[in-house]
Design an enzyme around this catalytic site. Structure first.
Site, PDB file in Angstrom:
ATOM      1  N   HIS A   1       1.206  -1.526  -0.189  1.00 18.81           N
ATOM      2  CA  HIS A   1       0.437  -0.034  -0.043  1.00 18.81           C
ATOM      3  C   HIS A   1       0.564   1.305   0.280  1.00 18.81           C
ATOM      4  CE1 HIS A   1       1.358   1.231   4.219  1.00 18.81           C
ATOM      5  NE2 HIS A   1       0.474  -0.010   3.835  1.00 18.81           N
TER       6      HIS A   1
ATOM      7  N   GLU B   1      -2.705  -6.374   7.881  1.00 21.81           N
ATOM      8  CA  GLU B   1      -1.354  -6.446   8.681  1.00 21.81           C
ATOM      9  C   GLU B   1      -1.357  -7.117   9.787  1.00 21.81           C
ATOM     10  OE1 GLU B   1       2.044  -6.377   8.444  1.00 21.81           O
ATOM     11  OE2 GLU B   1       2.330  -4.111   8.206  1.00 21.81           O
TER      12      GLU B   1
END
Length: 1155
Positions: A515, A587
């Site tokens: 990202h 994550e």
RNA sequence: GGGUCUGUAGCUCAGCUGGUUAGAGCGCUACGUUGACAUCGUAGAGGUCAGCAGUUCGAAUCUGCUCAGACCCACCA
């Protein structure tokens, strides 16, 4: 029209005022008619008409006077600038550059030259000008000879050169090529190439090149592309093209491979390090490559090391000990250094060859940026130069350096385009196998075919001739040593390699992305499952990936469900691809550490475990309270990948995730333990392919692209989805190697493969191939000429050309290469502007011999400008003072001088023809100059002012001038065409028939002419006058006792008197009394006495000197003749001429002494 | 290290398979603007053809060596 002219001229003659009054009163005259009347009036000498017309039509007097002189006379000085452009336009519009428009006989010979295509990188230099001048001479000569003549122009895309140039321009604009993206960058390059092409085309035209623009070709256009792809396919099918992982010359700046001959060497002083290497001490200039060493090589028969061969040793190094094998290899010179060399198979051409012979492993330590790779510990990321410095420092600390030679002479290999040092490294590239026997070509290799083509001839053709011949030796040498040719280049501009890949059906391709950046990232705050937003930079980072994703063309984008990944995924999807989320790639959970600054972790949780990579950097958190472990992440990522490998079998998936999960995916891709992959993620996108093996249902990472892909080689993209073309491009010489035949096709459809052979189905090809001559600088003999022979003999089973003519390089006046950085360039355009194209062409052609370099200076060009002006004035004189008529010559009224010049002309035509055929342009030019200036202008033209056979003189002058213009035309097309036009000749000189010397042959007495004797006598008189300081204006009396030449001299009385001899009264007798107070001249058996105005002393001196010279000469001949062996063995003719010489000289001596 | 080429007038170069009193252009010197051209004309000076040896009746030219320079290829660990 003639009738009208006649009537009008009568009216002007008889009633000039009628004309004028008609003009004034009726005002009916069109301007054109006025001009016509004006012209006629001038010719008829009716000045009243002129002035009255001027009055009535309000012409200014200046204009009238101007017109008067313009019509009657040409300007005094030839001004090339005023006429060249319009003449070129006229030629071009005539269409005669195109052989189809020439009025050739049915059985006319075909003649064709392919223009060596200039690169579209910039502007024309003197080398191009020399090339264009020579090729234009050949072209124009053959066209005038009546051949169906084609000179085919074009340009070369020059892949690396052009791309480098555009990168430089972009850099100046502050733009990086990678920022621009592939497509936009290519657009820029194409735009640049187009502009550059237009400039070059304009410059080629400025040089007067008579090439056929309607057939212009470009190495990168549609038709040439078809040829390139066809030949590539043929070679691939024949097994000549293969893909191999080999050590190549790599330019870290161009980011591309280079062919062996694109590497240049630069002399430099460098340090030579003698390093302690286990049981060896050995020398190296590149200590940093020690990290990649896997062996030590010695000569097999070297006594010192013989026993060590085959053994393994542990060598201490800066990153710890490593193992090497000792091998015996003949390539090692035991005399040099210590006789032992370290072997770095991955980063040296020679070493890789040694490694291949001994089956040694290779360890790659330098990457494509010229930087040390991750496996180099603390040196990772340094450039080789930096690493060398550091490693030497460390080796010194470890006492591994024995000694250092400070100033060692070394040749650094550099990129021929950008001078960046070459980094040899292993890379997967395409090659042409030059040693493979080709079954469809009589089992010969392309090397053998190419050698044979020049040695003895192939395919029933005569051998290719290279002029000058000595270059044939160089050619054989090079060809015999030729190694496999690396043809793939990692640059964007060029012919993309016509190979397509497609993943096999059960393969899933995955593109991993991270990202965009968030503010927490910037602040080094631990950021796990907490929702944060990407910032401005993060947005940009994602936008940059749009192109990558687009090219990858995924079926789906799977994102971690967090906002920062999802937003990034939406950006890269760019509304084109579907985005879904998957919890398994979220994550890592950071538990209580979430939101802490990196530095706070240890303070708050002293028991936390972290890990720092060798060489330093940020510590990675391994274990802390409530934190998900790497192992756990690894497991869920593996589960995820197995799942999508099944679910998206045969499809493409983009994974948008976070650093830690991506690190773990790296471990899975590389098959590493999870710990080794920590921190390995580089945020540049990474494609991996996965395959689920059916029997065990195991996740297998496809690192080996070849086995996971189908491959297709062909002309067009294969049908079906998913085929992706190789992104590499071809070496530019691959396409230029096809130049002679690919340019003779006018559309892609005319190029076909039939029975494993390339067929060009066009009339042009049938007419013009093989081309007659390839003319270029010797510096690209190997780059280009050799490659054309390779490609042509293979592809179409023919030779590309029959002759090769190599010109030298154009150097500056000091003999240095012209270069912009040295500031010693002479710009052709500037010279053309100043002195005209013709002068520029002559300066490049005359005084240079094939294959030898030429020094060029502005003075030289100015000198030839003087010549063009001389020719102009010769013509001006003839046009202005003679009636331009072409009638049959009455042989009876010809003077000695007439016959002399006609005889000379006969020989000249023969000579020029032969010289051009034999590529002796300089010689031809010099002969023409000599004839034009010395024979024709200085002597013949002068006789025409005094001899009285005006009728014949007019005919001869015009005839010779016309033929001379024709002979000169190939060399200096503009001025000759302009004069031709001024002589009111209807058609273009360009397409006039080449002079025929049979006419001159028929003149009786034109050879063996005695006019030279008259020239001698006149020169002797002038000489005597000058020596005696007789003022030019002072007239003298003269007596000639002509002896046996009485008739000859009598007949030339008028010339002897008139041609700047200053003789007032001339008496010619057979013999007589020696006059008092006279200068005596003996020439050709005649005694000449100039009476009055004598300096006795000087005269005596002059005579004495002449006698002295003569006696010396006579003695020489006498000795020679006395020699019995000479009389016996020398050819009779030689003996006879010597005897004649002796007799003549003795006679002259007698006369001289007889004062 | 292997190969190719070059060395001729002050400068740039011709001079092919051996026979010229060794040439041209530029430059230099002297003189000269009579109507094609001063971007010109006329005339002149200037060379042991890098050196040495050989082959030959004869060498700038062919052969060998030496010296000087240029370039190409390979390698330089």
């Amino acid at each position: 029209m003639n009738r009208h002219t006649h009537r009008l001229s009568r009216v002007i003659h008889e009633k000039p005022f009628c004309i004028c009054q008609a003009a004034s009163v009726l005002s009916i005259f069109h301007n054109d008619i006025i001009a016509y009347v004006l012209n006629l009036s001038i010719v008829l000498g009716q000045f009243s008409v002129i002035f009255n017309l001027a009055y009535f039509k309000n012409f200014g007097y200046n204009e009238i006077i101007f017109k008067f002189f313009m019509l009657k006379e040409l300007p005094k000085i030839y001004n090339p600038k005023d006429v060249e452009d319009s003449i070129y336009k006229k030629w071009e519009e005539s269409g005669f550059f195109n052989p189809d428009n020439l009025d050739t006989k049915k059985d006319a010979k075909n003649y064709c030259i392919s223009m060596p295509p200039p690169n579209v990188t910039g502007v024309l230099h003197m080398g191009h000008s020399a090339m264009l001048a020579i090729e234009d001479i050949l072209t124009r000569h053959h066209r005038m000879k009546g051949d169906r003549t084609l000179w085919l122009p074009g340009t070369d895309h020059a892949a690396i050169a052009t791309q480098t140039k555009v990168e430089k321009i972009l850099k100046e604009e502050g733009i990086n090529r990678h920022e621009l993206g592939r497509e936009k960058f290519l657009e820029r390059v194409k735009k640049f190439a187009q502009e550059s092409h237009d400039t070059i085309e304009g410059q080629i035209k400025k040089m007067g090149s008579s090439c056929d623009w309607s057939r212009e070709a470009y190495t990168l256009d549609e038709t040439r592309t078809k040829a390139v792809r066809s030949v590539f396919k043929m070679m691939y099918d024949d097994g000549l093209i293969y893909r191999g992982d080999r050590v190549v010359n790599w330019c870290p700046r161009c980011h591309s491979t280079l062919a062996d001959d694109e590497v240049e060497y630069k002399e430099q002083k460098t340090k030579l390090y003698w390093i302690k290497y286990g049981p060896f001490v050995l020398a190296t200039t590149r200590p940093e490559t020690k990290l990649g060493d896997t062996a030590v090589a010695v000569h097999p028969s070297d006594k010192r090391y013989k026993d060590m061969i085959g053994k393994k040793y542990n060598i201490p190094g800066v990153l710890g000990d490593f193992e090497i094998t000792v091998v015996g290899d003949r390539s090692v010179d035991s005399e040099f250094g210590s006789g032992a060399i370290k072997v770095t198979p991955a980063h040296s051409m020679v070493d890789s060859e040694i490694a291949e012979r001994h089956n040694l492993p290779a360890r790659k330590i330098i990457n494509e940026d010229g930087k040390m790779m991750d496996n180099c510990g603390k040196y990772a990321g340094m450039t080789t130069k930096e690493a060398r410095k550091e490693i030497v420092k460390d080796m010194e600390k470890m006492n591994l350096i024995d000694r250092v030679d400070e100033k060692y002479d070394n040749k650094l290999s550099i990129c021929y385009r950008c001078d960046t040092p070459i980094e040899p490294l292993p890379s997967l590239q395409w090659f042409i196998d030059v040693n493979k026997k080709i079954p469809s070509r009589d089992n010969k290799t392309i090397k053998e075919l190419s050698v044979e083509a020049v040695k003895s001839g192939v395919f029933g053709r005569e051998k290719i001739n290279i002029y000058p011949e000595r270059f044939e030796k160089n050619y054989f040498h090079w060809m015999n040593d030729l190694k496999d040719w690396c043809i793939s280049r990692q640059i964007l501009f060029g012919h993309q390699i016509p190979v397509w890949y497609k993943d096999k059906e059960d393969i899933t391709s995955v593109l991993f992305l991270r990202h965009g950046q968030t503010d927490w990232n910037v602040k080094s705050i631990m950021q796990g499952r907490k929702e944060t937003d990407i910032n401005e930079t993060g947005r940009k980072q994602s936008e940059e990936k749009i192109d990558i994703v687009k090219e990858f063309n995924p079926d789906i984008i799977i994102s971690s469900p967090l906002r920062r990944t999802l937003d990034s995924a939406k950006i890269v999807a760019n509304d084109e691809f579907k985005v879904v989320t998957d919890e398994r790639i979220i994550e890592r959970s950071y538990g209580e550490i979430e939101g802490l600054h990196v530095s706070e972790i240890q303070k708050k949780f002293p028991e936390a475990e972290s890990f720092t990579r060798e060489g330093g950097g940020t510590p990675y958190l391994i274990k802390a309270p409530g934190v998900e472990t790497y192992r756990q992440v690894f497991d869920r990522i593996e589960d995820f990948l197995k799942d999508i490998a099944k679910k998206y079998k045969g499809k493409r998936v983009v994974v948008m995730s976070h650093t830690d999960p991506l690190d773990m995916s790296e471990a899975i891709i590389e098959g590493l333990p999870w710990k080794d992959a920590i921190g390995s993620w580089h945020d540049n996108g990474r494609i991996a392919k996965f395959l689920i093996k059916n029997e065990k249902d195991e996740l297998v990472c496809g690192k080996d692209f070849n086995n996971s892909q189908n491959i297709y080689v062909g002309i067009d993209k294969p049908k079906g989805k998913r085929w992706v073309q190789d992104t590499d491009t071809l070496d530019t010489w691959f396409s230029s190697g096809l130049w002679t035949f690919s340019t003779l096709a006018s559309s892609p459809e005319q190029i076909k493969i039939e029975n494993g052979k390339l067929v060009i189905d066009s009339d042009d090809f049938r007419n013009f191939h093989p081309t007659n001559v390839l003319e270029t600088g010797y510096d690209i003999l190997f780059f280009w000429i050799a490659r054309m022979i390779i490609m042509t003999t293979y592809a179409i089973e023919d030779i590309p050309f029959q002759d090769v003519y190599l010109h030298g390089l154009v150097l500056d006046e000091k003999g240095k290469k012209m270069s912009k950085s040295k500031g010693n360039t002479i710009d052709p355009l500037e010279m053309i502007e100043k002195y005209g194209t013709d002068a520029t062409r002559l300066s490049l052609v005359i005084g240079s011999t094939p294959g030898n370099d030429t020094k060029l200076s502005e003075e030289k060009i100015a000198g030839y400008r003087n010549f063009t002006n001389k020719l102009w004035n010769i013509s001006r004189f003839i046009i202005g003072s003679r009636e331009l008529k072409e009638e049959k010559l009455d042989d009876k009224n010809l003077t000695l001088a007439d016959k002399w010049i006609l005889g000379k002309m006969k020989n000249l035509i023969e000579d020029i023809d032969k010289d051009i055929e034999e590529y002796k342009f300089s010689q031809a030019g010099e002969k023409l100059r000599e004839f034009t200036w010395n024979d024709f202008a200085d002597w013949y033209l002068e006789t025409s002012k005094f001899e009285e056979n005006k009728q014949e003189k007019d005919i001869i002058l015009v005839m010779i001038l016309k033929d001379l213009l024709k002979l000169w035309h190939p060399f200096i097309p503009f001025v000759t065409e302009e004069i031709w036009g001024q002589m009111n000749n209807g058609d273009l000189l360009m397409i006039e028939k080449w002079p025929d010397n049979s006419f001159y042959k028929d003149i009786e007495g034109s050879s063996d002419n005695e006019f030279e004797k008259v020239i001698d006598i006149i020169s002797a008189i002038r000489n005597a006058r000058a020596e005696n300081k007789i003022e030019p204006a002072k007239k003298v009396e003269a007596i000639i006792y002509a002896g046996k030449n009485l008739d000859l001299i009598k007949s030339q009385k008028i010339l002897i008197k008139s041609l700047k001899t200053g003789i007032e009264n001339l008496e010619i007798k057979k013999s007589g009394k020696i006059p008092e107070q006279a200068i005596k001249i003996v020439e050709n058996g005649a005694e000449i006495y100039l009476i009055g105005a004598i300096d006795k002393e000087k005269e005596k001196k002059r005579t004495m000197k002449e006698i002295e010279n003569l006696e010396k000469y006579i003695k020489g001949i006498e000795n020679k003749l006395k020699n019995k062996v000479f009389a016996e063995r020398a050819p009779k003719a030689v003996v006879k001429t010597e005897k004649d010489n002796l007799k003549n000289s003795e006679e002259k001596l007698k006369e001289l002494k007889n004062i």
